[in-house]
Design a protein around this motif. Sequence first.
Motif, PDB file in Angstrom:
ATOM      1  N   ALA A  97      26.828  27.972  44.367  1.00 45.76           N
ATOM      2  CA  ALA A  97      25.972  28.831  43.544  1.00 45.76           C
ATOM      3  C   ALA A  97      26.677  30.133  43.170  1.00 45.76           C
ATOM      4  O   ALA A  97      26.637  30.559  42.005  1.00 45.76           O
ATOM      5  CB  ALA A  97      24.665  29.124  44.285  1.00 45.76           C
ATOM      6  N   THR A 108      29.947  30.729  43.063  1.00 41.99           N
ATOM      7  CA  THR A 108      31.031  30.418  42.130  1.00 41.99           C
ATOM      8  C   THR A 108      30.486  30.322  40.717  1.00 41.99           C
ATOM      9  O   THR A 108      31.018  30.917  39.778  1.00 41.99           O
ATOM     10  CB  THR A 108      31.724  29.089  42.504  1.00 41.99           C
ATOM     11  OG1 THR A 108      32.229  29.181  43.837  1.00 41.99           O
ATOM     12  CG2 THR A 108      32.865  28.775  41.549  1.00 41.99           C
ATOM     13  N   LYS A 109      29.393  29.580  40.554  1.00 36.07           N
ATOM     14  CA  LYS A 109      28.824  29.394  39.222  1.00 36.07           C
ATOM     15  C   LYS A 109      28.438  30.727  38.586  1.00 36.07           C
ATOM     16  O   LYS A 109      28.763  31.001  37.428  1.00 36.07           O
ATOM     17  CB  LYS A 109      27.599  28.479  39.287  1.00 36.07           C
ATOM     18  CG  LYS A 109      26.918  28.315  37.941  1.00 36.07           C
ATOM     19  CD  LYS A 109      25.807  27.298  37.973  1.00 36.07           C
ATOM     20  CE  LYS A 109      25.340  26.932  36.582  1.00 36.07           C
ATOM     21  NZ  LYS A 109      24.507  27.936  35.949  1.00 36.07           N
ATOM     22  N   ILE A 110      27.765  31.562  39.365  1.00 40.70           N
ATOM     23  CA  ILE A 110      27.274  32.831  38.808  1.00 40.70           C
ATOM     24  C   ILE A 110      28.431  33.770  38.462  1.00 40.70           C
ATOM     25  O   ILE A 110      28.428  34.413  37.413  1.00 40.70           O
ATOM     26  CB  ILE A 110      26.275  33.477  39.787  1.00 40.70           C
ATOM     27  CG1 ILE A 110      24.997  32.626  39.807  1.00 40.70           C
ATOM     28  CG2 ILE A 110      25.946  34.913  39.389  1.00 40.70           C
ATOM     29  CD1 ILE A 110      24.085  32.899  40.971  1.00 40.70           C
ATOM     30  N   ILE A 167      31.457  32.878  37.576  1.00 40.46           N
ATOM     31  CA  ILE A 167      32.171  32.356  36.424  1.00 40.46           C
ATOM     32  C   ILE A 167      31.401  32.575  35.135  1.00 40.46           C
ATOM     33  O   ILE A 167      31.985  32.777  34.077  1.00 40.46           O
ATOM     34  CB  ILE A 167      32.501  30.878  36.679  1.00 40.46           C
ATOM     35  CG1 ILE A 167      33.664  30.918  37.597  1.00 40.46           C
ATOM     36  CG2 ILE A 167      32.848  30.124  35.401  1.00 40.46           C
ATOM     37  CD1 ILE A 167      34.142  29.957  38.328  1.00 40.46           C
ATOM     38  N   GLU A 168      30.088  32.580  35.243  1.00 40.87           N
ATOM     39  CA  GLU A 168      29.270  32.801  34.040  1.00 40.87           C
ATOM     40  C   GLU A 168      29.105  34.280  33.718  1.00 40.87           C
ATOM     41  O   GLU A 168      28.497  34.609  32.701  1.00 40.87           O
ATOM     42  CB  GLU A 168      27.914  32.126  34.222  1.00 40.87           C
ATOM     43  CG  GLU A 168      28.062  30.618  34.177  1.00 40.87           C
ATOM     44  CD  GLU A 168      26.742  29.896  34.098  1.00 40.87           C
ATOM     45  OE1 GLU A 168      25.730  30.444  34.565  1.00 40.87           O
ATOM     46  OE2 GLU A 168      26.725  28.777  33.560  1.00 40.87           O
ATOM     47  N   TYR A 171      34.495  38.788  38.733  1.00 38.96           N
ATOM     48  CA  TYR A 171      35.388  37.658  38.440  1.00 38.96           C
ATOM     49  C   TYR A 171      36.190  37.941  37.178  1.00 38.96           C
ATOM     50  O   TYR A 171      35.632  38.358  36.154  1.00 38.96           O
ATOM     51  CB  TYR A 171      34.565  36.378  38.257  1.00 38.96           C
ATOM     52  CG  TYR A 171      35.336  35.261  37.617  1.00 38.96           C
ATOM     53  CD1 TYR A 171      36.336  34.585  38.310  1.00 38.96           C
ATOM     54  CD2 TYR A 171      35.092  34.882  36.298  1.00 38.96           C
ATOM     55  CE1 TYR A 171      37.066  33.570  37.723  1.00 38.96           C
ATOM     56  CE2 TYR A 171      35.813  33.857  35.694  1.00 38.96           C
ATOM     57  CZ  TYR A 171      36.802  33.209  36.409  1.00 38.96           C
ATOM     58  OH  TYR A 171      37.524  32.223  35.824  1.00 38.96           O
ATOM     59  N   TYR A 201      34.832  37.150  27.893  1.00 38.77           N
ATOM     60  CA  TYR A 201      35.647  37.255  29.107  1.00 38.77           C
ATOM     61  C   TYR A 201      35.928  38.702  29.499  1.00 38.77           C
ATOM     62  O   TYR A 201      36.164  38.993  30.668  1.00 38.77           O
ATOM     63  CB  TYR A 201      36.939  36.447  28.976  1.00 38.77           C
ATOM     64  CG  TYR A 201      36.683  34.996  29.253  1.00 38.77           C
ATOM     65  CD1 TYR A 201      36.340  34.588  30.534  1.00 38.77           C
ATOM     66  CD2 TYR A 201      36.711  34.040  28.245  1.00 38.77           C
ATOM     67  CE1 TYR A 201      36.048  33.260  30.805  1.00 38.77           C
ATOM     68  CE2 TYR A 201      36.416  32.718  28.504  1.00 38.77           C
ATOM     69  CZ  TYR A 201      36.090  32.335  29.785  1.00 38.77           C
ATOM     70  OH  TYR A 201      35.787  31.034  30.060  1.00 38.77           O
TER      71      TYR A 201
END
Lengths: 270, 270
Positions: free
Chosen positions: A12, A14-16, A18-19, A72, A152
């Motif tokens: 979870a 990691t996903k957040i 990266i987004e 990130y 980005y």
Amino acid sequence: MQKYSRNSRISAITKILIENPNKIMSLNYFSEMLNAAKSTISEDILVIREILEAMEMGKVETIAGATGGVRYLARMSKEEEEAFQESICETLRDKSRIVPGNFLYITDIMLDPAIVHKAGIILASKFAKVKADYVITVETKGIPLAYEVARYLGVPLIVARKNSKVTEGTSVTINYVSGTTGRLGNMGLAKRTLKSSSKCLFIDDFLRAGGTVHGISDLLNEFDSELVGIGVLVDNKEVVKKMPTGYVSLVDYRGVDEEGNISVEASKRP
Amino acid sequence: MQKYSRNSRISAITKILIENPNKIMSLNYFSEMLNAAKSTISEDILVIREILEAMEMGKVETIAGATGGVRYLARMSKEEEEAFQESICETLRDKSRIVPGNFLYITDIMLDPAIVHKAGIILASKFAKVKADYVITVETKGIPLAYEVARYLGVPLIVARKNSKVTEGTSVTINYVSGTTGRLGNMGLAKRTLKSSSKCLFIDDFLRAGGTVHGISDLLNEFDSELVGIGVLVDNKEVVKKMPTGYVSLVDYRGVDEEGNISVEASKRP
């Protein structure tokens, strides 16, 4: 409230991360969402940081202090970057890409998410240090790439329009000489688009003599703002350039020979 | 070759799935990259699937067979979707958004990655079932949103141009009546843009009477292709519509009253 395993929390988080590239996310946010102590979340993030760095898939930075947290940053390994540049070159060497007038057709590349996405990561990583407030482009083909770089870098995008629009209110318009057509054109930005004293990064599809870049630079001056970098997918090396600031490209283009062979190779790293 | 812990593999696999939405990734790919047995990778993916589903952050599908693997589909929970719609409404209710001619200024919203990114996930999830081959939009403001929808659906983007460009070769151009200006305009697509018999999803910023939609539909017919869905950020409810197919919007706009209050609310779910 439910507890989650370390495995689950790591997926979870990691996903957040990266987004939300280049955005500081507080440990409290993850702690509340995942019902876990901040020290536990810190350990989760350490695992994520280590694997992303080991695989050269990105950086996770810790920011100390009251407004601190983790951030990130999208990155790509040198090998992956070079393989990606070479794959664009391969695609561009297709002779059917030369359209009447000896122009190189690159629209499909500039609109393909699989390509634009990677190009966006590379250009964003090259300009992380200039701390741009905005990414700027001029309509139309460069918009998706400029959007990805903005995403980005975690900043808004601005699009200079070639014809001022009724739905945008008062705008500032300047004249410039287009490198493609050699003709005088104009481009404008709505007055409300941009705060003064902003640092802007210009992203576009194709760089020729730099007429558009100088136009953008002039336009930014009207807003008391500054061009702090230039990033493009394709650099046309046939043309002598006069640039107001340094630039980064992914691919160098050197024209077409008599047999229709397209000369294109990966740009050297800056 | 190095071995990684389950925690580390889960972080890496999560990242790769999220960066490749709607794309089938083979277990072999992960198995080779992470130096782990396919059965181990399967277990890792099960953890990822369960936490993403539990938190309503996305779906991970398994596709059986020789060309099989796993595929990540971006999703948002109903609550998050509604909160996001309401936040757009709040932003749009700012009276300074009315520009001369009584137009609603939404350019900043259409260029803000934090907003466009979420709107893209929502629209892509609504149209997952139409199996579009392309996402299409018309320049300029809708391009970032259309790009995000294309990225989440894993298909290329197409941009119809309002003035045909010298650098794109032969193009097909049609006339249409713009809903904004009431004037006859034209838009075109380069011939090489689109394969015939394609299914296309139209994404744009603002929907009025549907003049642009009919133009896009006519243009697609010239390529023996079909409009299979329409998604927009803002639906102007003041105007009676004639649509060739169903549409989805995130926000309903009902104009401005005499005191300059902007009437805007979340669109009802289809």
